[in-house]
Structure formats: structure tokens, C-alpha cells
Design a protein around this motif. Structure first.
Motif, short mmCIF file in Angstrom:
data_model
loop_
_atom_site.label_atom_id
_atom_site.label_comp_id
_atom_site.label_asym_id
_atom_site.label_seq_id
_atom_site.Cartn_x
_atom_site.Cartn_y
_atom_site.Cartn_z
N ILE A 278 92.35 -38.27 -38.40
CA ILE A 278 92.77 -39.42 -39.19
C ILE A 278 92.61 -39.03 -40.65
O ILE A 278 91.49 -38.85 -41.14
CB ILE A 278 91.95 -40.68 -38.83
N THR A 304 96.07 -45.16 -35.31
CA THR A 304 95.88 -44.82 -36.73
C THR A 304 95.64 -43.34 -36.95
O THR A 304 95.41 -42.92 -38.08
CB THR A 304 94.69 -45.61 -37.29
N SER A 368 90.70 -48.32 -37.13
CA SER A 368 90.63 -46.95 -36.64
C SER A 368 90.51 -46.98 -35.12
O SER A 368 89.88 -47.88 -34.55
CB SER A 368 89.43 -46.21 -37.24
#
Length: 460
Positions: A278, A304, A368
Motif C-alpha cells: 500500500i 486499497t 486499509s
């Protein structure tokens, strides 16, 4: 002497030894090693039989078994002609040599010298003929299996080489492809999934339910939410294992999802290692950990980050759609919500209201796939359980739909499902997977406590 003769009872331990050997055999996953194990097993049996025949042949020669004399030699014995004055080791090896020649093609200078010994030799010859035939047949079958395994691998490898030659693939690329082919072929045999075993498609529904519970539940119960759900609504969790969970196999460097993909569900790593990227940061997701829990609680959750397998890995996916459907329904016409639905609703509300999902925090930090440490999730689950008990005590909640605010849940662990629980699931089963009173009876809960042993595991 009688007590000494009873020592032969120790031979009854052999079946126990054979059971241990079979258990060891079932733990071998490689097909090649299984065939080799079978071959060595047959050889071991032959050695044991040869030893006992050698002992019996020597006993016939000296007319004694231990301290018991069962006949008279009268000077006519193979031991008096071949090694009567030799050491015990030489006499034993001579007997072993004679016994080995009875089971195979061979020769020895030892021969019967009396009617007693010749009669025993005739019996052993016929016995050896039968044993040797079985031995040769077993070795031939195992060698054929080895040849078939190698033939399939050779055919696949030759077809791949021919394809690359016909299309003039560069040597560098061809080497990379062949290396991947060799490694993938080796890893493919390590772990089988339900879809790989064709016979499982034909087993009764009752057995399929038990199988999926035992396979999937240990992988989800370590998660705090599912651990509490098992305590208050084990039947609902069992239905999730049966209808909402599926195994996924990933090869090295294969992506499970990428940034912006619509989430299909929550994932639990069964074995292997996954890498989650990420932004500039990379996190590791290993065995007994989970990712993408938000997919169960938030509609249309988009990933994400990117999740990729760093080695051959297996994961269990809790499908979001099936999960939400099973968690929303309870007994038709019932005025009260089941405890499992109350607990899930309270947990979902706490999850959505957590500061990490608050609109006050920027999106790049707020959302997330890896949100929630084990301690944070354990606190949420504990608070949700307390709120569910309070709501049940006041009796101020009851609806026929039992909806979740925004989505569903997740899971990780458990051991075995009792037969009575499977029976309840079969009676409750419906086409959509919902319906039926999900509250387990006292007998079911007691059986679950005995059968389900949670494993210690860590989350993200």
C-alpha cells in the motif's frame, strides 16, 4: 518352560507396529515417496518372514525350541553336517541364507538330512512360492506407478519444449519458463483442495458439511469476532463454514487482488506468505493472519493495496455476499433476534464507528485492507458481546430480518463438528443458505465445546 513359551505372545505387538506404519504412510504427501515407502515396506516384510523361517529351520535342526526338546536328532541333522561346531552367528547366518533361498532364486549347500527336515522344507517351498509371487507382484505394481508418474511429467515437459521450439522462444525466457514449470509441478502436489478430489463431489451432504466444518473452522476461529461467535451461535458459524468459505491456491508472485478491485471477501492465510503493498510500504501476511475484513462489513469495499503471494500459498476466502446473507436471517416469525445476530450487529456498529474509519481522518490513512490489530479487534469483539448480552437482557430488540448495518463478519479457527450439529444444519439448510433457528441447543453447545479446540494465532 510354559512361561518361556508364552513369550511368543509378544508377537501380538506387531499389529500395533503396523498401525503406526500406516499412520506414518498417511502423512506422506509426495506420491513418489509413497510408492518408495510401499516398496521398502514390502522388503521389510520379506526380511521379517525370512528371519522367522530361519529360526524355525534352526530349531528343526537342533530339535529344540528354547529349552524345550520336541524330538531326537539321532545324529541326523543339518546342523551336525553344516556348522555344528561353529559360532552362533555363523549358524544363524547359515539358517538365514537357507531361508532366503526358499523365497527367491538362489542356492545353498545346506540341505535336509532327515524326513523331519525334508517335510519342513517342502512346506516352506510352497509357502515361499506364494510369498515370492506376492512380493514380485507388489514390486511390479509400484514400479509401474513410478513409471506412470515419470511418464506424465516427461510428456508435459516435452510438450512445453516443443512449443517453445516451434515458436522460437529465446533461451533466456525458455529457461525461466522451464524453471517455473519444474517448481510449480513440485509445489502443486503439496496441498490438495476440495475441488482437486473428484470423489468428494459425490459424498452425501451430511459428510460434506462435516468435512467443510473441520477444514475451514480451524482457519477462522483465531479471529476475535469468530471466536465469540462460536460461543454464542456455533450453528451459524458452522453454516458459514459450509456455504460462505472456499479455498484459494496461489503460486509464487501471483496476485490475489490489486488496488481498486472490488473486494470479494475476507482472506485467511492457511500456509505460505503474502505481501501486501500500500503506497511505498510493504507488509507481510503469514499463516494464521487475515486481511480485508472491511469487505464483510462495508458494502462495495474496494481494496486499497495489492496482495501478492511471495511463495506458493493457500488462503481461505470468506465470501462477503454469502456471509452477509447468512448473518441477516433468522427464524421466520420469531419475535426475538438470535444472540449471534445481536452480537454481529453490535460488532458491525463498533467496527464502522472506529476512529480509523472516521471521516475525520484522511482516506489514505483511514481505510486499509489491513486495518485492526489483534488487540483492537479483541476489544471490539468483547464490547460487542457485552452489548449483545445487555440487549438480550432488556429484550428491546426483535425483528424478522436481523439485518447487519452495512455488511457481515469474518472468522478463524475451531477443530471438529459433532454429528448432532451436522444433523441440525441439514434440517435447517435452505436454497439461499438462510433461515432456520440458528440458536444451538444445549446438547449441540456441549458437543461443540468438546469438539472445537481453538488454536492460538495472531492477527494483523
Amino acid at each position: 518352560r510354559v512361561f518361556r513359551m508364552l513369550r511368543i505372545v509378544r508377537l501380538l505387538r506387531l499389529p500395533k507396529l503396523f498401525r503406526k506404519v500406516r499412520e506414518l504412510y498417511t502423512r506422506i504427501q509426495s506420491e513418489l515417496l509413497r510408492v518408495c515407502f510401499q516398496m521398502w515396506g514390502v522388503m521389510g516384510v520379506m526380511v521379517i518372514l525370512t528371519h522367522f523361517v530361519a529360526c524355525a529351520w534352526y530349531a528343526m535342526g537342533i530339535c529344540m525350541w528354547g529349552d524345550i526338546v520336541f524330538c531326537e536328532t539321532n545324529g541326523e541333522s543339518w546342523t551336525s553336517l553344516f556348522g555344528d561346531d561353529e559360532s552362533l552367528q555363523y549358524r544363524y547366518t547359515s539358517s538365514l541364507h537357507w531361508a532366503a533361498t526358499q523365497f527367491s532364486v538362489g542356492s545353498t549347500e545346506i540341505a535336509p538330512t532327515s524326513a523331519r527336515e525334508r517335510f519342513f522344507a517342502v512346506i516352506i517351498v510352497w509357502f515361499g512360492l506364494m510369498v515370492f509371487s506376492i512380493f514380485v507382484s507388489s514390486i511390479t505394481t509400484n514400479m509401474t506407478q513410478l513409471r506412470q508418474i515419470n511418464a506424465e511429467q516427461f510428456a508435459e515437459e516435452e510438450a512445453l519444449k516443443m512449443y517453445m521450439a516451434d515458436h522460437k522462444v529465446s533461451l533466456e525466457l525458455g529457461k525461466c519458463i522451464m524453471d517455473f514449470f519444474t517448481k510449480h509441478r513440485r509445489e502443486e502436489r503439496l496441498r490438495k483442495h476440495e475441488v482437486d478430489i473428484k470423489v468428494l463431489a459425490h459424498i452425501p451432504e451430511r459428510l460434506r458439511i462435516q468435512l467443510r466444518i473441520e477444514v475451514y473452522m480451524p482457519n477462522v476461529v483465531p479471529h476475535p469476532f469468530f471466536r465469540y461467535l462460536r460461543e454464542v451461535d456455533v450453528i451459524r458459524l458452522s453454516k458459514l463454514c459450509h456455504k460462505a468459505m472456499v479455498e484459494v491456491r496461489l503460486r509464487e508472485s501471483q496476485e490475489l487482488f490489486n488496488i481498486g478491485d472490488k473486494a470479494a471477501g475476507m482472506y485467511f492465510v492457511v500456509n505460505g506468505t503474502m505481501l501486501y503493498n500500500i503506497g511505498p510500504e510493504t507488509s507481510t501476511v503469514t499463516e494464521a493472519q487475515w486481511i480485508s475484513e472491511a469487505a464483510l462489513w462495508i458494502d462495495s469495499w474496494q481494496h486499497t493495496g495489492r496482495l501478492m503471494a511471495s511463495c506458493s500459498s493457500d488462503v481461505v476466502r470468506v465470501t462477503a455476499e454469502s456471509f452477509q446473507l447468512l448473518m441477516r436471517h433468522h427464524t421466520e416469525g420469531s419475535a426475538a433476534e438470535p444472540m449471534g445476530v445481536r452480537y454481529a450487529s453490535a460488532y458491525a456498529a463498533s467496527f464502522l464507528q472506529h476512529e480509523c474509519l472516521s471521516n475525520e481522518i484522511p482516506a489514505e490513512f483511514r481505510r486499509s485492507d489491513l486495518w485492526g490489530t489483534r488487540a483492537e479487534l479483541a476489544e471490539l469483539a468483547s464490547s460487542a458481546m457485552q452489548a449483545a448480552h445487555e440487549a438480550q437482557g432488556t429484550g428491546d430488540r426483535g425483528s424478522s430480518s436481523g439485518g447487519l448495518p452495512g455488511a457481515a463478519i469474518r472468522s478463524r479457527g475451531g477443530r471438529r463438528m459433532s454429528h448432532v450439529m451436522t444433523k441440525v444444519l441439514l434440517q435447517e439448510g435452505r436454497a439461499a443458505g438462510g433461515g432456520g433457528d440458528m440458536a444451538a441447543s444445549a446438547d449441540v453447545q456441549a458437543a461443540a465445546q468438546r469438539a472445537l479446540a481453538p488454536r492460538v494465532a495472531g492477527g494483523r
